[in-house]
Design a protein around this motif. Structure first.
Motif, PDB file in Angstrom:
ATOM      1  N   VAL A 136      25.387  77.880  58.832  1.00  0.00           N
ATOM      2  CA  VAL A 136      25.039  77.434  60.178  1.00  0.00           C
ATOM      3  C   VAL A 136      25.706  78.352  61.186  1.00  0.00           C
ATOM      4  N   THR A 137      24.935  78.836  62.129  1.00  0.00           N
ATOM      5  CA  THR A 137      25.486  79.551  63.273  1.00  0.00           C
ATOM      6  C   THR A 137      25.719  78.540  64.386  1.00  0.00           C
ATOM      7  N   VAL A 138      26.939  78.520  64.909  1.00  0.00           N
ATOM      8  CA  VAL A 138      27.271  77.667  66.059  1.00  0.00           C
ATOM      9  C   VAL A 138      27.548  78.590  67.238  1.00  0.00           C
ATOM     10  N   THR A 139      26.722  78.462  68.254  1.00  0.00           N
ATOM     11  CA  THR A 139      26.841  79.340  69.416  1.00  0.00           C
ATOM     12  C   THR A 139      27.055  78.522  70.679  1.00  0.00           C
ATOM     13  N   ARG A 140      27.600  79.167  71.699  1.00  0.00           N
ATOM     14  CA  ARG A 140      27.837  78.524  72.991  1.00  0.00           C
ATOM     15  C   ARG A 140      26.930  79.167  74.029  1.00  0.00           C
TER      16      ARG A 140
END
Length: 477
Positions: A136-140
């Motif tokens: 999973v990529t978690v981006t802001r």
């Protein structure tokens, strides 16, 4: 006189839609020193449209954090070179003593801006996490268009603590400065334009409460950041709750300074000049409840009365001045009203009182009340002026109980010869910050409060997160 007839919208100086103006009055001379347009709902519509365009289709949110930091670095450099002009202007607008202005009205705002520029290079903007079913990529991502509404007491600091993290995050901003202090916002707008921040990223519209309320409820706004009174904060929270709109609220305080039995009294009383009487007492985090052990109460009362009675009260532009005028006549009358309330409640004036130090200007004598109990209004309500309430306590447990017996929970302090023990006591105080042998706000640490002192935090990495949305992007293993 500084007269402005335009508004800063879309990167340009634009003609306002209305003809109303706001007079800026010197609290020292009671003379008009400036004039700006009084923004209307139509002006706010234009400002939000410019911010919306800059966010939805402009380059700013699509830049990398490093690219935004590079542009903001130019603004920080301009600010650093011209701090004195900002300090002088804020002192002229609202009466902050120039010695305090140089530090808190100019240097600390610039340091806060630079802090967020530097944070852009170390903050985790995106990360990979192992998910239950795959990576999973978690981006802001930036939250969007921000409405920044801020008060007159430390106008640059309360603006920058919203503006800097919002801009680093990639948001665009519509700011409404207080009608008492719009001039410093115009100076900052000139620097923003000079630094080359893209058009529409920052928009500034002065106005009163109705203009601010209109901005809070505007459908083009994605987030609200507000510093001001608790009553106003409740209304803003209700409006944002109705629209499920994120909001940060930094509100009032009634902070307690606990003097422990072993405290060095001379250094403690000297420390109260800043901790308790900063900015003429017009500070939400001022330590205005002084808690003294019963065994040392008379000693503390004498020392506090001597210090407060000896403060230099006068022209805020004079570097020897320690207490300047309050921001407006209504504030002078409000504070004097609380002095009368304290007398009616049975507290004893041991320094200051109702005799005004000067015939001209909105001055109030720095005042100390003795014989205060924690159920009195002067111990429970935010006065926002140079008025201190001295209370006694029986033991450490009693001191902590009194400190925590408040509707507010913003700041506090503990004064002691044993710093480690002071930290232990500070941990027991239900406030967003609590200093030991000092009270100061650090740009790299979270600031905000419990209870009626607000929602959320500003400053530090914690102050950047409210301007970001978190997005998860899972994918097959």
């Amino acid at each position: 006189m500084r007269e402005h007839d335009r508004l800063f919208i879309g990167g340009e100086w634009t003609t306002p839609s209305g003809t109303g103006t706001i007079d800026v009055i010197s609290p020292h001379t009671e003379e008009i020193i400036g004039r700006v347009p009084d923004g209307t709902p139509a002006d706010m519509d234009a400002a939000v449209a410019a911010a919306r365009e800059a966010f939805d289709r402009g380059p700013w949110p699509r830049m990398t954090p490093a690219e935004r930091a590079e542009i903001l670095g130019r603004l920080s450099a301009i600010y650093a070179e011209r701090q004195q002009s900002m300090a002088d202007l804020v002192t002229e607008e609202m009466g902050s003593p120039i010695g305090f202005s140089i530090f808190a009205q100019a240097a600390i705002p610039q340091m806060t801006l630079q802090y967020y520029i530097d944070l852009a290079g170390t903050f985790t903007w995106e990360e990979e996490r192992p998910g239950m079913l795959g990576p999973v990529t978690v981006t802001r991502e930036p939250v969007g268009v921000v409405a920044a509404i801020y008060p007159w007491n430390v106008p640059q600091f309360t603006f920058i603590m919203k503006l800097a993290p919002a801009l680093i995050a990639g948001c665009t901003v519509v700011a409404k400065p207080s009608p008492e202090t719009p001039l410093d916002a115009y100076l900052l707008a000139e620097w923003i334009k000079e630094a080359g921040i893209p058009d529409g990223v920052v928009n500034i519209v002065p106005g009163g409460r109705e203009t601010g309320a209109y901005l809070v409820e505007h459908p083009g706004v994605d987030k609200v950041a507000f510093t001001g009174s608790t009553d106003a904060g409740r209304k803003i929270a209700a409006a944002c709750g109705q629209r499920l709109r994120p909001v940060t609220l930094e509100l009032g305080g009634k902070s307690a300074a606990i003097i422990l039995e072993d405290a060095d009294l001379a250094s403690t009383i000297e420390g109260f000049k800043l901790a308790s009487l900063m900015n003429n007492g017009e500070a939400c985090a001022a330590q205005t409840r002084i808690l003294a052990p019963r065994s040392r109460y008379d000693e503390v009362a004498d020392a506090l009365a001597t210090m407060v009675g000896g403060l230099s009260v006068g022209d805020p532009a004079d570097y020897t001045t320690e207490i300047g005028p309050l921001v407006a006549r209504r504030q002078q009358e409000r504070v004097e009203g609380y002095i009368r309330i304290g007398q009616d409640e049975g507290a004893k004036v041991i320094a200051g009182g109702l005799d005004r130090p000067h015939d001209r200007g909105w001055y109030v004598a720095p005042t100390v009340f003795g014989g205060v109990t924690n159920d009195m209004r002067i111990a429970r309500e935010e006065i926002f002026g140079p008025v201190l309430a001295l209370l006694s306590y029986d033991d450490e447990e009693d001191a902590v109980r009194i400190a925590n017996d408040s509707d507010y929970g913003l700041g506090g302090s503990v004064w002691t010869a044993d710093v480690d023990h002071g930290v232990e006591v500070a941990r027991r105080i239900r406030t967003g910050s609590c200093g030991v042998n000092m009270y100061i706000m650090e740009p790299n640490t979270p600031f905000g409060g419990y209870k009626d002192s607000g929602l959320g935090r500003e400053l530090g990495p914690e102050g950047l997160s409210p301007y970001l949305e978190y997005k998860a992007i899972p994918r097959p293993a």
